[in-house]
Scaffold this motif. Structure first.
Motif, PDB file in Angstrom:
ATOM      1  N   ARG A  40      -2.871  37.970 -44.843  1.00  0.00           N
ATOM      2  CA  ARG A  40      -4.091  37.566 -45.523  1.00  0.00           C
ATOM      3  C   ARG A  40      -3.789  37.484 -47.017  1.00  0.00           C
ATOM      4  N   THR A  41      -4.695  36.890 -47.772  1.00  0.00           N
ATOM      5  CA  THR A  41      -4.456  36.717 -49.200  1.00  0.00           C
ATOM      6  C   THR A  41      -5.276  37.719 -50.001  1.00  0.00           C
ATOM      7  N   GLU A  42      -4.765  38.025 -51.195  1.00  0.00           N
ATOM      8  CA  GLU A  42      -5.479  38.854 -52.155  1.00  0.00           C
ATOM      9  C   GLU A  42      -5.393  38.181 -53.510  1.00  0.00           C
ATOM     10  N   LEU A  43      -6.462  38.287 -54.281  1.00  0.00           N
ATOM     11  CA  LEU A  43      -6.486  37.719 -55.614  1.00  0.00           C
ATOM     12  C   LEU A  43      -6.054  38.756 -56.637  1.00  0.00           C
TER      13      LEU A  43
ATOM     14  N   LYS B  20       6.892  27.053 -43.007  1.00  0.00           N
ATOM     15  CA  LYS B  20       6.381  27.296 -41.659  1.00  0.00           C
ATOM     16  C   LYS B  20       5.989  28.761 -41.444  1.00  0.00           C
ATOM     17  N   TRP B  21       6.398  29.660 -42.336  1.00  0.00           N
ATOM     18  CA  TRP B  21       6.096  31.083 -42.183  1.00  0.00           C
ATOM     19  C   TRP B  21       4.639  31.345 -42.549  1.00  0.00           C
ATOM     20  N   SER B  22       4.086  32.403 -42.003  1.00  0.00           N
ATOM     21  CA  SER B  22       2.665  32.703 -42.225  1.00  0.00           C
ATOM     22  C   SER B  22       2.352  32.985 -43.683  1.00  0.00           C
ATOM     23  N   GLY B  23       3.344  33.452 -44.462  1.00  0.00           N
ATOM     24  CA  GLY B  23       3.120  33.686 -45.881  1.00  0.00           C
ATOM     25  C   GLY B  23       2.748  32.424 -46.631  1.00  0.00           C
ATOM     26  N   ARG B  24       3.083  31.260 -46.065  1.00  0.00           N
ATOM     27  CA  ARG B  24       2.714  29.964 -46.659  1.00  0.00           C
ATOM     28  C   ARG B  24       1.541  29.330 -45.905  1.00  0.00           C
ATOM     29  N   THR B  25       1.579  29.370 -44.576  1.00  0.00           N
ATOM     30  CA  THR B  25       0.545  28.668 -43.806  1.00  0.00           C
ATOM     31  C   THR B  25      -0.830  29.307 -43.973  1.00  0.00           C
ATOM     32  N   VAL B  26      -0.880  30.598 -44.354  1.00  0.00           N
ATOM     33  CA  VAL B  26      -2.168  31.253 -44.534  1.00  0.00           C
ATOM     34  C   VAL B  26      -2.980  30.585 -45.634  1.00  0.00           C
ATOM     35  N   PHE B  27      -2.295  29.980 -46.619  1.00  0.00           N
ATOM     36  CA  PHE B  27      -3.007  29.318 -47.706  1.00  0.00           C
ATOM     37  C   PHE B  27      -3.697  28.030 -47.242  1.00  0.00           C
TER      38      PHE B  27
ATOM     39  N   GLY C  16      -4.763  40.690 -32.471  1.00  0.00           N
ATOM     40  CA  GLY C  16      -4.342  39.390 -32.985  1.00  0.00           C
ATOM     41  C   GLY C  16      -3.126  38.843 -32.268  1.00  0.00           C
ATOM     42  N   ARG C  17      -2.634  39.581 -31.264  1.00  0.00           N
ATOM     43  CA  ARG C  17      -1.443  39.127 -30.527  1.00  0.00           C
ATOM     44  C   ARG C  17      -1.728  37.876 -29.695  1.00  0.00           C
ATOM     45  N   ASP C  18      -3.015  37.613 -29.437  1.00  0.00           N
ATOM     46  CA  ASP C  18      -3.383  36.454 -28.626  1.00  0.00           C
ATOM     47  C   ASP C  18      -3.617  35.210 -29.482  1.00  0.00           C
ATOM     48  N   THR C  19      -3.157  35.219 -30.711  1.00  0.00           N
ATOM     49  CA  THR C  19      -3.359  34.082 -31.595  1.00  0.00           C
ATOM     50  C   THR C  19      -2.769  32.797 -31.014  1.00  0.00           C
ATOM     51  N   PRO C  20      -3.456  31.678 -31.184  1.00  0.00           N
ATOM     52  CA  PRO C  20      -2.908  30.400 -30.704  1.00  0.00           C
ATOM     53  C   PRO C  20      -1.960  29.760 -31.715  1.00  0.00           C
ATOM     54  N   HIS C  21      -1.864  30.344 -32.899  1.00  0.00           N
ATOM     55  CA  HIS C  21      -1.076  29.740 -33.964  1.00  0.00           C
ATOM     56  C   HIS C  21       0.411  30.057 -33.762  1.00  0.00           C
ATOM     57  N   ARG C  22       1.227  29.006 -33.732  1.00  0.00           N
ATOM     58  CA  ARG C  22       2.677  29.184 -33.556  1.00  0.00           C
ATOM     59  C   ARG C  22       3.403  28.055 -34.263  1.00  0.00           C
TER      60      ARG C  22
ATOM     61  N   ASN D  23     -10.508  30.187 -44.133  1.00  0.00           N
ATOM     62  CA  ASN D  23     -10.893  31.478 -44.714  1.00  0.00           C
ATOM     63  C   ASN D  23      -9.625  32.290 -44.948  1.00  0.00           C
ATOM     64  N   GLN D  24      -9.145  32.277 -46.183  1.00  0.00           N
ATOM     65  CA  GLN D  24      -7.881  32.924 -46.492  1.00  0.00           C
ATOM     66  C   GLN D  24      -7.990  34.440 -46.618  1.00  0.00           C
ATOM     67  N   PHE D  25      -9.214  34.950 -46.696  1.00  0.00           N
ATOM     68  CA  PHE D  25      -9.384  36.363 -46.988  1.00  0.00           C
ATOM     69  C   PHE D  25      -9.719  37.187 -45.749  1.00  0.00           C
ATOM     70  N   THR D  26      -9.438  36.632 -44.585  1.00  0.00           N
ATOM     71  CA  THR D  26      -9.457  37.393 -43.344  1.00  0.00           C
ATOM     72  C   THR D  26      -8.052  37.327 -42.751  1.00  0.00           C
ATOM     73  N   ALA D  27      -7.763  38.266 -41.876  1.00  0.00           N
ATOM     74  CA  ALA D  27      -6.417  38.342 -41.309  1.00  0.00           C
ATOM     75  C   ALA D  27      -6.107  37.094 -40.483  1.00  0.00           C
ATOM     76  N   PHE D  28      -4.921  36.543 -40.699  1.00  0.00           N
ATOM     77  CA  PHE D  28      -4.462  35.353 -39.981  1.00  0.00           C
ATOM     78  C   PHE D  28      -3.171  35.717 -39.255  1.00  0.00           C
ATOM     79  N   ALA D  29      -3.168  35.594 -37.942  1.00  0.00           N
ATOM     80  CA  ALA D  29      -2.005  35.959 -37.139  1.00  0.00           C
ATOM     81  C   ALA D  29      -1.265  34.713 -36.679  1.00  0.00           C
ATOM     82  N   GLN D  30       0.054  34.806 -36.654  1.00  0.00           N
ATOM     83  CA  GLN D  30       0.873  33.650 -36.286  1.00  0.00           C
ATOM     84  C   GLN D  30       2.199  34.116 -35.685  1.00  0.00           C
ATOM     85  N   TYR D  31       2.651  33.394 -34.672  1.00  0.00           N
ATOM     86  CA  TYR D  31       4.014  33.562 -34.161  1.00  0.00           C
ATOM     87  C   TYR D  31       4.897  32.509 -34.824  1.00  0.00           C
TER      88      TYR D  31
END
Length: 493
Positions: A399-402, A367-374, A424-430, A378-386
């Protein structure tokens, strides 16, 4: 300070105090209250606080304000220093404190063992038995640990030091500043030519080769003061960082490490030094301060401003955020299978850990962003999550890096209240994570278990390196013969 097998610190009698030992403080307040013949309600009334507030303090679950601590000491006929620094009054109190600490440790929770309410109704004999059982279990876990345990324990101690200093090391900042001054740096990204100028003024020459030993990123010839680098930079290592790390070992006066702990500490120092040169403190802090003022902190801006990788920008932010911005942070690097490769926190986020306290190698919550970002388009732009966790709500930008080893997620996050400073504080992802509860993301759903339990046989991709002992030599994993032959070949050329 000693470390228990449950992965948490056990303060000695001279080290207890303040927030470092809330359980011990609560027990001392309770013990003195009972000695004075006071009920919880009576002491709360005399100290000017609510009974419920005093209860959580006595249970070691809340740190009292200094003003309340002073009133409690006055009512109990003692001093604040005595409340904070006294050793357990007797064997019974010591056992209660030890049992409470163990049951509240993250690894104890991961084992899924039931907890026992510590109260006066619990006999001393039962307390003795429970504490003894837990100690024996800890010893058994230690005996069954994998062979790289020395590395894990060393890493735990190093992370503890980083947390104590908020990941900020003034001596390394000063060393980086001196090198930047030597190279005549003024502003903007620190270029390859500027770094080459610095290295030349230190008396070293740079040599690019095609036959660098496979187990190294660089080799420094201390006899002839040459630094050898690979001819074609690896995609996952900034050549400036590799060169600065090599220089850092010399600038910081490192000697061949005596053990793995020293090797690890030297490597972290060299990495920190390199980042402090590429993102100078006196240029980076004003940049971040202005962004915070505008509530527009964004790691990608820091990355672009100084032309560094997302990972380097994340590391550097954790160096400076707490000391200069008053923001506590966490950092994690996770591969696509969920394995944590690097982690740091000073904001209360509880990472998964083994019984030694090691985080690296553990599996991150799905459930953490380190997993959900995958899972993002678009994995190579910043993804914000609560993420709501048992230890609080945290906001994270990931975000991911190769790299040559595959894809990794790089995340930097803060507690919910500090998210207001970030873009990114207004992200809808939670998401909601209840890890280490197995039902959160580790236990298969019941409908799948009904179908497949007992009918699956995966052929495991064995990672044989986890069974191997730590490589011998001053520099673990480096083939010294290969390095010496390389140096001799180039010395004769």
């Amino acid at each position: 300070m000693t470390t228990s097998a449950w992965g948490h610190e056990e303060p000695t009698s001279t080290e207890q105090g303040g927030a470092a030992d809330l359980i011990g403080l609560g027990r001392r307040i309770r013990s003195l209250r009972k000695e004075r013949g006071l009920t919880l309600a009576e002491l709360a009334e005399r100290a000017g606080t609510a009974t419920s507030q005093l209860s959580v303090i006595e249970n070691g679950r809340r740190e009292p304000r200094l003003s309340l601590l002073r009133r409690l000491a006055e009512v109990l006929g003692t001093s604040v220093d005595a409340l904070l620094g006294a050793a357990p009054a007797n064997r019974r109190e010591a056992l209660e404190i030890q049992l409470e600490r163990t049951q509240r440790s993250p690894f104890y929770e991961q084992l899924g063992l039931p907890t026992v309410r510590v109260s006066s109704a619990l006999s001393t004999e039962v307390l003795e038995a429970l504490v003894a059982l837990q100690e024996k279990l800890a010893q058994a876990l230690e005996k069954n640990s994998a062979t790289p345990e020395e590395a894990r324990r060393a890493n735990v101690q190093l992370r503890r030091l980083m947390r104590e200093q908020d990941n900020y090391f003034p001596d390394l900042e000063q060393a980086a500043k001196q090198l930047l001054t030597l190279g005549g740096y003024s502003s903007g990204p620190v270029s390859n030519s500027t770094i080459s100028e610095m290295v030349g003024k230190l008396g070293y020459s740079i040599h690019h080769v095609t036959d660098l030993p496979h187990s190294t990123r660089s080799v420094t010839d201390l006899l002839n003061k040459r630094i050898y680098l690979v001819q074609s930079p690896r995609a996952d290592h900034d050549p400036r960082a590799v060169l600065l790390q090599a220089v850092g070992h010399q600038v910081l006066g490192h000697e061949p490490p005596k053990d793995y702990a020293e090797f690890l500490f030297q490597r972290v120092q060299a990495n920190y030094f390199a980042a402090a040169v590429m993102l100078p403190e006196d240029k980076t802090v004003p940049f971040l301060t202005e962004a915070k003022k505008n509530r527009d902190l964004f790691l990608e801006d820091l990355k672009d401003r100084f032309a560094v990788s997302h990972e380097t920008a994340g590391h550097r932010f954790t160096n400076l955020a707490t000391r200069h911005l008053g923001i506590r942070t966490h950092f994690h690097k996770v591969d696509s299978s969920g394995v944590i490769h690097k982690a740091y926190e000073n904001n209360g986020l509880v990472f998964p850990m083994d019984h030694t306290g090691a985080i690296e190698g553990q599996i991150s919550c799905r459930k953490w962003s380190g997993r959900t970002v995958f899972d993002q388009p678009n994995q190579f732009t910043a993804f914000a999550q609560y993420t709501d966790t048992p230890s609080g709500t945290f906001w994270c930008s990931t975000r991911t890096e190769l790299s040559s080893q595959g894809a990794f997620s790089i995340g930097v996050g803060v507690a919910f209240t500090d998210a207001r400073w970030f873009r990114g504080r207004d992200t809808p992802h939670r998401t909601v994570s209840t890890c280490p509860d197995p039902s959160c993301c580790r236990r298969p759903p019941e409908e799948l278990s009904r179908v497949w339990a007992g009918h699956a046989w995966p052929n495991t991709r064995a990672q044989s390196h986890v069974l191997a002992a730590l490589p011998e030599g001053a520099f673990p994993g480096v083939d010294e013969r290969e390095v010496y032959e390389f140096l001799q070949a180039h010395d004769d050329a």
